[in-house]
Write a protein that holds these residues in place. Structure first.
Motif: not given
Length: 63
Positions: A3-5, A45-50, A56-60
Motif C-alpha cells: 500500500n503506497p499510503v 519527505i519527497s519520497i512520501s509525497f511521491k 491518488l493515481k492508482l485510485k484514479k
C-alpha cells in the motif's frame, strides 16, 4: 502489492524524525551532522509525497 499510503506515512514519519534530530543536534545549525540529517529528511519527505501522488493515481486509474 504494498500500500503506497502506508509507505508514504512511514517515509514521512522518518523525515520528521530526521528533522527533529537535526534541529536538536548540539552545535551550530550549519554543522555537517545537521546538514546531513536535513538532506536525509528532505529525501524521505519527497519520497512520501511521491507515494501519496502514486496512491491518488492508482485510485484514479481503478475508477
Amino acid at each position: 502489492m504494498r500500500n503506497p499510503v502506508t509507505w508514504g506515512l512511514i517515509y514521512f514519519a522518518i523525515g520528521v524524525i530526521f528533522t527533529y534530530l537535526a534541529a536538536s543536534s548540539p552545535g551550530s545549525m550549519w554543522s555537517f551532522y545537521s546538514i546531513l540529517l536535513m538532506v536525509f529528511a528532505a529525501y524521505n519527505i519527497s519520497i512520501s509525497f511521491k507515494m501519496f501522488a502514486f496512491s491518488l493515481k492508482l485510485k484514479k486509474d481503478q475508477k
